[in-house]
Design a protein around this motif. Structure first.
Motif, mmCIF file in Angstrom:
data_model
loop_
_atom_site.group_PDB
_atom_site.id
_atom_site.type_symbol
_atom_site.label_atom_id
_atom_site.label_comp_id
_atom_site.label_asym_id
_atom_site.label_seq_id
_atom_site.Cartn_x
_atom_site.Cartn_y
_atom_site.Cartn_z
ATOM 1 N N UNK A 1 0.844 -1.215 0.000
ATOM 2 C CA UNK A 1 0.000 0.000 0.000
ATOM 3 C C UNK A 1 0.864 1.244 0.000
ATOM 4 N N UNK A 2 1.874 1.181 0.891
ATOM 5 C CA UNK A 2 2.787 2.330 0.962
ATOM 6 C C UNK A 2 3.519 2.495 -0.357
ATOM 7 N N UNK A 3 3.941 1.381 -0.929
ATOM 8 C CA UNK A 3 4.627 1.453 -2.225
ATOM 9 C C UNK A 3 3.720 2.038 -3.308
ATOM 10 N N UNK A 4 2.438 1.680 -3.255
ATOM 11 C CA UNK A 4 1.495 2.211 -4.247
ATOM 12 C C UNK A 4 1.321 3.722 -4.074
ATOM 13 N N UNK A 5 1.229 4.171 -2.817
ATOM 14 C CA UNK A 5 1.102 5.607 -2.548
ATOM 15 C C UNK A 5 2.339 6.344 -3.019
ATOM 16 N N UNK A 6 3.511 5.784 -2.686
ATOM 17 C CA UNK A 6 4.760 6.415 -3.104
ATOM 18 C C UNK A 6 4.826 6.490 -4.626
ATOM 19 N N UNK A 7 4.399 5.410 -5.273
ATOM 20 C CA UNK A 7 4.421 5.403 -6.735
ATOM 21 C C UNK A 7 3.488 6.469 -7.297
ATOM 22 N N UNK A 8 2.310 6.606 -6.671
ATOM 23 C CA UNK A 8 1.362 7.616 -7.138
ATOM 24 C C UNK A 8 1.916 9.025 -6.959
ATOM 25 N N UNK A 9 2.558 9.247 -5.826
ATOM 26 C CA UNK A 9 3.150 10.560 -5.575
ATOM 27 C C UNK A 9 4.241 10.852 -6.589
#
Length: 437
Positions: A413-421
């Protein structure tokens, strides 16, 4: 009145005549008188009369009464005797050593009355000296008994008995046979441990008087002893009296044994001076057995994260009593672990030494956070190059949660958020640059 008296007189006379007739018709009781005959005793060994040097054996002696009654007659008025003249009464038998190299360990024995034509038995323990020369010997048998020599009748209803006590020595022939006697003087074990094969070394001496020919020294399993010979016979050829030989045997020890001394039997098969095949007396010896070959995991429990691939370092220590050779450790990976490299070569490991093994393992991403115990075993070769496998050991492995950067990078989830940012920032910078142009 006169008729009645005549009648009574007639009855009385008839009764008297009838009584006389009965006496004359019935035979008178006659007694027996013996004019000759008495006991005649001899002695012989029952069974074999062969003794063996160095042994204590029971020797059974039979005393035979062959006395006969030559003549007798019966006559009215004689009183029958209670005993026959050829009966040996209250017989006592003793055995002596004479000049033979033996010791008689039994006292004289009372065997009771022996009738004519009958026999009595007695048994003596005879110890033959260890260095007794072979040959034929005479042992004196002493026999004491009483018999009825004569009986004198007194009147018509009594007898005076005349008993006589007699002692005699009867020669008894025995043969002493020499033999090979095994004396195990030294015992040593090589690499002889629980659950392995090793060597048993024996030093033996022939302490008997026989020169054994074509001799074979054999070791035999003693009952349920955990020691089983793999090579049980050693040919030594001539085994002269006093000779010393060294023999080496390969033996196996059961995994059910313990570190202690167990029995093994030793015998020698040989030909004696007459070419007869003989077997020595069995001798039981004690063989010391070393402890079981064993290992333990002596390193701390390694840690690994869920979803991680890692090399685990596991240290094994030889806590057994002997060296193992060409050892290999194997780790059994089970869910949630997998491994493409589950075997590690350890080499030779001496008692007390430790060796590090390295295993590459992976865990699933959903592995539960806890300590696991993975099965491990060590395959090795013993001193005789036999392949062996250790008992199963547990290798503790801790599956721990990720911390810091690892925890962030490991959370999807954190990786997905970081990727989105990152994507958003990139798009913003791209559009701004394009607008400026």
């Amino acid at each position: 009145m006169s008729a009645n008296r005549y009648s009574s007189g007639t009855v009385w006379v008839l009764s008297l005549l009838l009584l006389i007739a009965c006496v004359l018709v019935s035979p008178a009781m006659a007694g027996t008188k013996y004019l000759s005959g008495g006991p005649s005793l001899s002695a012989a060994v029952t069974g074999t009369n062969e003794l063996i040097s160095g042994q204590t054996v029971p020797l059974q002696v039979t005393v035979q009464n062959s006395g006969l009654i030559d003549s007798k007659f019966s006559q009215t008025g004689l009183v029958d005797r209670t005993d026959l003249p050829n009966t040996a009464k209250t017989v006592t038998v003793g055995l002596g050593s004479g000049s033979a190299p033996v010791t008689i360990q039994s006292d004289p024995q009372m065997i009771g009355d022996i009738l004519g034509g009958a026999s009595g038995q007695s048994k003596f323990n005879v110890k033959v000296e260890a260095d007794a020369p072979s040959g034929t010997y005479t042992l004196p048998v002493s026999v004491n008994y009483t018999y009825l020599e004569s009986a004198e009748q007194v009147g018509t209803d009594s007898l005076n008995y005349n008993y006589v006590t007699k002692s005699l020595i009867i020669p008894l022939t025995v043969t002493i046979r020499s033999e090979v006697i095994v004396d195990v003087q030294k015992i040593s074990a090589e690499q002889l441990n629980v659950g392995t094969e090793g060597y048993l070394n024996l030093t033996l001496q022939n302490t008997g008087n026989e020169n054994g020919k074509n001799a074979i020294v054999k070791i035999v399993r003693n009952g349920a002893s955990p020691i089983t010979p793999t090579d049980s016979s050693v040919y030594i050829g001539d085994f002269a009296k006093g000779a010393v030989v060294n023999c080496r045997y390969r033996v196996a020890v059961s995994t059910e044994a313990a570190a202690q001394t167990y029995p093994v039997d030793v015998i020698v098969a040989y030909e004696d001076h007459d070419g007869i095949n003989r077997t020595s007396r069995l001798q039981t010896i004690g063989v010391p057995i070393g402890g079981k070959i064993d290992f333990k995991v002596s390193s701390e429990a390694p840690s690994i994260n869920p979803g991680q691939k890692k090399v685990l370092d596991v240290q094994y220590t030889n806590v057994g009593a002997t060296t193992v050779y060409s050892a290999q450790a194997r780790l059994s990976a089970v869910d949630p672990f997998t491994s493409n490299d589950d075997t590690a070569y350890l080499g030779d490991i001496k008692p007390g030494d430790s060796v590090m093994a390295h295993f590459e393992v992976s865990t699933t991403s959903d592995a539960t956070i806890k300590q696991y115990g993975l099965d491990s075993e060590i395959r090795y070769r013993d001193a005789l190059d036999n392949s062996q496998i250790s008992d199963t050991m547990k290798v503790p492995v801790n599956v721990v949660a990720k911390t810091g950067t690892s925890a962030i990078l490991g959370n999807p989830i954190i990786l997905a958020v970081i990727a989105a940012i990152i994507i958003g920032v990139g798009y913003f910078l791209y559009t701004r640059k394009k607008g400026s142009a």
